[in-house]
Motif scaffolding. Structure first.
Motif, short mmCIF file in Angstrom:
data_model
loop_
_atom_site.label_atom_id
_atom_site.label_comp_id
_atom_site.label_asym_id
_atom_site.label_seq_id
_atom_site.Cartn_x
_atom_site.Cartn_y
_atom_site.Cartn_z
N GLU A 54 0.81 -1.44 0.52
CA GLU A 54 0.19 0.13 -0.19
C GLU A 54 1.26 1.20 -0.07
O GLU A 54 2.26 1.13 0.78
CB GLU A 54 -0.90 -0.20 1.24
N LEU A 55 0.04 1.89 -0.76
CA LEU A 55 1.31 3.41 -0.87
C LEU A 55 1.19 4.12 0.31
O LEU A 55 0.16 4.31 1.18
CB LEU A 55 0.78 4.42 -2.47
N TYR A 102 -0.70 8.12 -1.27
CA TYR A 102 -2.61 7.33 -1.70
C TYR A 102 -2.77 9.00 -2.98
O TYR A 102 -3.80 8.74 -3.84
CB TYR A 102 -2.50 7.03 -0.66
N SER A 137 -2.00 9.62 -5.90
CA SER A 137 -2.24 9.39 -6.77
C SER A 137 -3.72 8.88 -7.10
O SER A 137 -4.78 8.84 -8.37
CB SER A 137 -2.44 7.36 -6.23
N GLY A 139 -2.81 3.68 -7.10
CA GLY A 139 -3.55 3.65 -5.68
C GLY A 139 -3.81 1.87 -5.76
O GLY A 139 -3.71 1.60 -4.31
N ARG A 166 -7.66 -0.87 3.91
CA ARG A 166 -6.83 0.48 4.60
C ARG A 166 -7.25 1.41 5.35
O ARG A 166 -8.77 1.64 4.99
CB ARG A 166 -6.21 0.68 3.71
#
Length: 478
Positions: A35-36, A41, A44, A52, A65
């Motif tokens: 996960e970014l 995120y 993105s 993302g 998330r």
């Protein structure tokens, strides 16, 4: 740097219908392994929403998330998707950010309205989008496509063509002709300027669009409001011009005639002038941009797969398209339709559907709290490792008659449930006919070998202007 797959791999397909053709995998970014971070995120979402989704989203039925104090879910389990989009859809509404961004340009049209307003619009619009009504629009579509291809042919005679921009103009002309039964010569350039201005300056999601509560203004809202004060008179002017035009257009069966005559079957109510304007804006904007993207990606995939392109061209050239009514669904163009279906799998125009939970729920065993975010991403869903064989490969054989039907709620290019896209059949008719007529006239060859990557903000578009050489084919002899 993005990780790219090979554009083509000379490996025989396992699909019996296409045995012997090379396996083609269009270039794509590999998803991030993890996960970014939250800041990346959110960037993105603004710059390219496809970045993302981490690798596990393409492998797990449900992933989640933390996002700004709440949970964000990505659903790839068909039953979970059914729960959110069909069985308990009343518990899930559009997010504040989506509404904040789209309302200034679409008003309160069908795409973003909710509740009783949406039910009234849907019931009133439904008769205008039946298969019979769409058949009545096909002559307008065919005339606009033919003229658009004539313009593209003139460009191609001078050198390589930016096909995305060419298809953008063609799809706008189709939308204008279907809506008003006249061309967009007078208003098309101004309409394109309005759309470009909004997309560049105001249509990209900003952090404040996402986190600011409903009713609280953000800085971009002022710019959007100023835009709308210019946009509404422009739309009213186009509609008034059509309504005051020569009587030869009256009763022509275009969309404006159908929308003007539409009545809610429960109440008998017609659209007010403001409601009519919002429907016109929604149909023109939502329709032309998504179709332009679909045609571009279909052309790109067929340029990467020249053997497949020749098969589609042979089918189109042997079909009788003198009367194109119903050609996308009556068996004349099964391979062309399969190419469009596979294009929509690989490059769905609406790459993500985002909903906010209005109350608690349980989805696929996961508790969902009020205000949690639930996402169904056709981009991810259509490439999910457990739902599709060889998901990254371009294989129209998946959608030919006789092929196994994809699992329900695993293929959603037009959404699902009560809010499924009302214009799906119109879009398919336009895309199939336009692609067939294009390949009757031209062979498509990419003019360079740099990869074209998808970039998704509102719709899935190419990240650069890819140029094609359009090589005329011999005229079809009767």
């Amino acid at each position: 740097m993005p990780v790219l797959s090979d554009a083509t791999v000379t490996q025989a397909r396992t699909t019996p219908s296409f045995a012997g053709l090379p396996r083609v995998v269009p270039p794509h970014r590999a998803p991030p392994e993890r996960e970014l971070p939250i800041a990346a995120y959110l960037r993105s979402i603004r710059d390219n929403g496809l970045d993302g989704f981490p690798r596990r989203a393409y492998e797990e039925p449900v992933s989640r998330r933390g996002l700004l104090g709440r949970w964000s879910f990505v659903l790839n389990d068909p039953e979970a998707i059914r729960r959110v989009l069909v069985d308990n859809q009343a518990n899930y509404a559009r997010t504040t950010g989506t509404t904040r961004i789209l309302r200034p340009i679409l008003g309160d049209g069908l795409l973003i309205s909710e509740g009783a307003a949406w039910r009234h619009q849907r019931r009133t619009l439904a008769p205008a989008f039946t298969p019979r009504a769409i058949d009545g629009l096909v002559p307008h579509i065919a005339a606009a496509v033919t003229e658009g291809l004539d313009h593209i042919a003139a460009e191609a005679a001078a050198g390589p063509v930016d096909l995305f921009n060419a298809f953008y103009r063609l799809a706008l002309e189709v939308a204008g002709r279907a809506m008003f039964s006249v061309g967009m010569d007078e208003h098309g350039a101004e309409l394109r300027r309005f759309i470009a201005e909004y997309a560049v300056r105001m249509g990209r999601p900003h952090l404040l669009d996402i986190v600011t509560p409903p009713g609280w203004p953000v800085p971009l809202d002022w710019a959007r409001a100023r835009f709308r004060r210019r946009w509404i008179p422009f739309l009213d002017r186009i509609i008034a011009a059509r309504q005051q035009a020569d009587r030869s257009h009256a009763g022509s069966g275009d969309l404006l005639d159908l929308l003007t005559a539409a009545r809610n079957p429960d109440t008998g109510a017609a659209f007010t002038p403001a409601e009519l304007r919002d429907q016109v804006a929604t149909m023109i904007l939502a329709g032309h941009e998504t179709t332009a993207g679909t045609l571009f990606w279909a052309a790109y995939l067929l340029a990467l797969a020249p053997e497949m392109q020749e098969r589609v061209a042979a089918e189109a050239r042997s079909a009788d398209l003198a009367d194109p009514t119903g050609c996308q669904g009556d068996g004349r163009l099964p391979l062309t339709r399969a190419v469009i279906d596979e294009t929509l799998r690989l490059y769905p125009a609406a790459f993500v559907v985002v909903r906010r939970a209005l109350g608690p729920d349980t989805v696929a065993g996961h508790p969902v709290n009020k205000n949690d975010i639930v996402m169904v991403s056709p981009w991810v869903l259509h490439r999910h490792r457990t739902l599709w064989s060889d998901p990254e490969a371009f294989d129209p054989g998946r959608f030919l008659p006789g092929a196994p039907t994809p699992p329900r709620f695993a293929y959603l290019p037009f959404g699902a449930g009560p809010r499924v896209c009302i214009g799906a059949q119109f879009a398919l008719s336009e895309a199939v006919l336009a692609l067939a007529l294009l390949l009757v006239r031209f062979r498509l060859v990419l003019d360079d070998h740099e990869p074209v990557l998808p970039q998704a903000v509102v719709t899935t578009q190419p990240d650069r202007a890819a140029r094609f050489r359009l090589i005329p084919r011999d005229p079809v002899r009767p």
